[in-house]
Enzyme design. Structure first.
Site, PDB file in Angstrom:
ATOM      1  CE  LYS A 205      -2.705   2.239   4.211  1.00  0.00           C
ATOM      2  NZ  LYS A 205      -2.008   1.028   4.568  1.00  0.00           N
TER       3      LYS A 205
ATOM      4  CB  SER B 126      -0.969   0.026   1.183  1.00  0.00           C
ATOM      5  OG  SER B 126      -0.274   0.200   2.401  1.00  0.00           O
TER       6      SER B 126
END
Length: 155
Positions: free
Chosen positions: A100, A63
């Site tokens: 993230k 990701s």
């Protein structure tokens, strides 16, 4: 969100001075000539600015591939730094751990992947969120298996 393998940093990291060459490498290897030697550098002082508040974590998933963070990479994470807009963080949301980019969009905070195949995650009021630290460095293995072998040898 993925599970991560936490790797504690020893209380007193061993000093390991490495030669630093002033020569800029365009696409080759620096000549080890002594006139190009700039000095010695302790890599630990770069990776572990706050050793008592730093840990290492292995990445699972892709990701964050757009930020050059890939599955199997090793992240240096500093808990001493205050997370802010634009920082890449290790966060735990409702018990799930993830890596993230933290972004403020208007009045909302988001955990944003660096891969268009994944969706951003809006942090909602009342959600259980813990920022475990700010990612300061990425160790990306170029010889597959060496980092894994090194980490398993510590077990």
């Amino acid at each position: 969100m993925h599970d991560v393998l936490l790797i504690p940093v020893p209380e007193a990291p061993m000093t390991a001075y490495l030669p630093v060459f002033s020569y800029r490498v365009p696409a080759g290897f620096p000549s080890p000539a002594t006139d190009e030697l700039e000095g010695l550098f302790d890599l630990n002082s770069l990776l572990f600015r706050h050793p008592d508040a730093t840990y290492l974590v292995r990445v699972a998933g892709e990701s964050m591939s757009g930020a050059e963070i890939h599955a199997g990479d090793l992240l240096a994470v500093d808990k001493h730094l205050e997370a802010d807009h634009g920082h890449i963080v290790v966060a735990v949301v409702e018990g799930d751990c993830t890596v993230k980019r933290l972004e403020r969009r208007g009045e909302s905070w988001w955990l944003v992947p660096a891969n268009p195949a994944f969706q951003p995650y809006q942090i909602r009021t009342g959600e259980e969120l813990h920022i475990w630290g700010v990612v300061t460095h990425v160790v990306h293995e170029l010889l597959p298996g060496k980092l894994t072998a090194l980490l398993h040898s510590r077990d």
